[in-house]
Design an enzyme around this catalytic site. Structure first.
Site, PDB file in Angstrom:
ATOM      1  N   HIS A  33       0.824  -1.208   0.000  1.00  0.00           N
ATOM      2  CA  HIS A  33       0.000   0.000   0.000  1.00  0.00           C
ATOM      3  C   HIS A  33       0.859   1.259   0.000  1.00  0.00           C
ATOM      4  O   HIS A  33       0.862   2.022   0.957  1.00  0.00           O
ATOM      5  CB  HIS A  33      -0.922  -0.011   1.232  1.00  0.00           C
ATOM      6  CG  HIS A  33      -2.144  -0.840   1.031  1.00  0.00           C
ATOM      7  ND1 HIS A  33      -2.832  -1.428   2.060  1.00  0.00           N
ATOM      8  CD2 HIS A  33      -2.815  -1.173  -0.098  1.00  0.00           C
ATOM      9  CE1 HIS A  33      -3.858  -2.097   1.572  1.00  0.00           C
ATOM     10  NE2 HIS A  33      -3.864  -1.963   0.265  1.00  0.00           N
ATOM     11  N   CYS A  88       3.871 -11.966   3.441  1.00  0.00           N
ATOM     12  CA  CYS A  88       4.814 -11.869   4.552  1.00  0.00           C
ATOM     13  C   CYS A  88       4.710 -13.146   5.407  1.00  0.00           C
ATOM     14  O   CYS A  88       3.599 -13.615   5.694  1.00  0.00           O
ATOM     15  CB  CYS A  88       4.471 -10.646   5.385  1.00  0.00           C
ATOM     16  SG  CYS A  88       5.452 -10.551   6.871  1.00  0.00           S
ATOM     17  N   GLU A 118      -5.772  -8.315   3.940  1.00  0.00           N
ATOM     18  CA  GLU A 118      -5.135  -9.282   4.859  1.00  0.00           C
ATOM     19  C   GLU A 118      -6.197 -10.023   5.667  1.00  0.00           C
ATOM     20  O   GLU A 118      -6.109 -11.247   5.868  1.00  0.00           O
ATOM     21  CB  GLU A 118      -4.165  -8.560   5.809  1.00  0.00           C
ATOM     22  CG  GLU A 118      -3.483  -9.538   6.768  1.00  0.00           C
ATOM     23  CD  GLU A 118      -2.725  -8.864   7.900  1.00  0.00           C
ATOM     24  OE1 GLU A 118      -2.150  -7.778   7.694  1.00  0.00           O
ATOM     25  OE2 GLU A 118      -2.714  -9.443   9.007  1.00  0.00           O
ATOM     26  N   SER A 217      -2.645   0.474   6.215  1.00  0.00           N
ATOM     27  CA  SER A 217      -3.250   0.285   7.529  1.00  0.00           C
ATOM     28  C   SER A 217      -2.278   0.663   8.649  1.00  0.00           C
ATOM     29  O   SER A 217      -2.641   1.353   9.600  1.00  0.00           O
ATOM     30  CB  SER A 217      -3.666  -1.180   7.640  1.00  0.00           C
ATOM     31  OG  SER A 217      -3.962  -1.495   8.950  1.00  0.00           O
TER      32      SER A 217
HETATM   33 FE1  F3S Z   1       4.969  -8.435   7.579  1.00  0.00          FE
HETATM   34 FE2  F3S Z   1       4.816  -7.054   9.748  1.00  0.00          FE
HETATM   35 FE3  F3S Z   1       5.555  -5.924   7.564  1.00  0.00          FE
HETATM   36  S1  F3S Z   1       3.364  -8.530   9.021  1.00  0.00           S
HETATM   37  S2  F3S Z   1       4.532  -7.020   5.954  1.00  0.00           S
HETATM   38  S3  F3S Z   1       6.673  -7.519   8.667  1.00  0.00           S
HETATM   39  S4  F3S Z   1       4.292  -5.003   9.110  1.00  0.00           S
END
Ligand code: F3S
Length: 278
Positions: A33, A88, A118, A217
């Site tokens: 994003h 992720c 998500e 977010s």
């Molecule tokens: Fe993963 Fe945390 Fe970034 S879930 S995408 S490391 S904010």
């Protein structure tokens, strides 16, 4: 800790590597994003597609950091298109928790933004009833309206970028109202650290500038924690600084979301010091 988190950095490097190998790349929806990153990739030939059937011949499809729903993953697998899942690992871990701990008799409750991709992905892994609540009072309502939950098994997870404060309030309510809840704290530590750090900084400043995408977010959460302490402004690029009146401020704090590139943060800092020196 401002700027790219581990998951975003990993996804961006993955696309950079594919491009440097001369591969054609498409992403299923925007990879992260941040509009500036997306624009830069578009200019370098990366297509954004909504469906695997739109992927041009020979292109590699990259799935977004937020993860996708089980249906979409199945569709991509069956499409025959070459793909890489850039979700992720922290998001994948929540998918696994929900898959492994839910069944048709277990109620899954997700604390998060019901419209966020998500959360859609996490919800799709639940094998029984599932609900999304955006804060502790919605959670309380849900639990009270469904007395049944006291007899049913229940699992509780959060979106990785959920507010730490809301999570703590929610925990107290669950412990009070449910006897059969399995609780998984799935807030990402990057989010946690950034929120705490931003709050500490905001407490010592006359104003805060948050740099990041308006759709992001975790950037929105940073703004929310800081605005309890001082006037807080969200900007996507340095150009937006000129719309903000910081003349009465002696000390201005700057932080950035997990999907904000270092180059944009640097530009904001140098534009601010130019105007301070002017
Ligand atoms: Fe993963 Fe945390 Fe970034 S879930 S995408 S490391 S904010």
């Amino acid at each position: 800790t401002a700027g790219f988190c581990f998951g975003v950095d990993r996804a961006i490097k993955l696309i950079e590597k594919l491009l440097s190998e001369g591969k054609k790349v498409a992403t299923l929806g925007p990879i992260i994003h941040n509009p500036q990153v997306i624009e830069d990739f578009k200019n370098r030939g990366v297509d954004i597609v909504e469906h695997p059937s739109e992927v041009k011949n020979g292109a590699v499809l990259v799935l977004r950091t937020h993860g996708v729903t089980e249906d979409v993953l199945e569709e991509v697998k069956n499409s025959g298109v070459e793909f890489i899942d850039a979700a992720c690992p922290f998001v994948n871990k929540i998918h696994k928790i929900v898959r492994d701990n839910s069944n048709e008799n277990v109620v899954t409750i997700i604390l998060g933004d019901p419209s966020h991709p998500e959360v859609h992905g996490i919800k799709s892994c639940a094998k029984g009833e599932s609900y999304v609540v955006k804060d502790s009072s919605e959670l309380e309502d849900l639990l009270q309206k469904n007395n049944l939950f006291s007899q049913k098994e229940l699992i509780l997870v959060e979106q990785t970028t959920f507010s730490v404060k809301e999570w703590e309030k929610s925990l107290k309510k669950v412990k009070l109202l449910c006897t059969n809840a399995k609780i998984f704290d799935t807030i990402c530590s990057a989010t946690n650290e950034r929120q705490e750090e931003a709050m500490r900084l905001a407490k010592t400043c006359d104003a805060m500038i948050i740099v990041g995408g308006r759709q992001s977010s975790n950037t929105a959460k940073l703004k929310a924690v800081c605005e309890n302490c001082c006037p807080t402004y969200l900007i996507e690029t340095a150009r937006e600084l000129s719309d903000i009146d910081l003349s009465g401020c002696k000390k201005v704090g700057v932080t950035a979301g997990a999907s904000t590139p270092a180059a944009i943060i640097k530009e904001v800092l140098s534009t601010m010091s130019e105007s301070t020196n002017a």
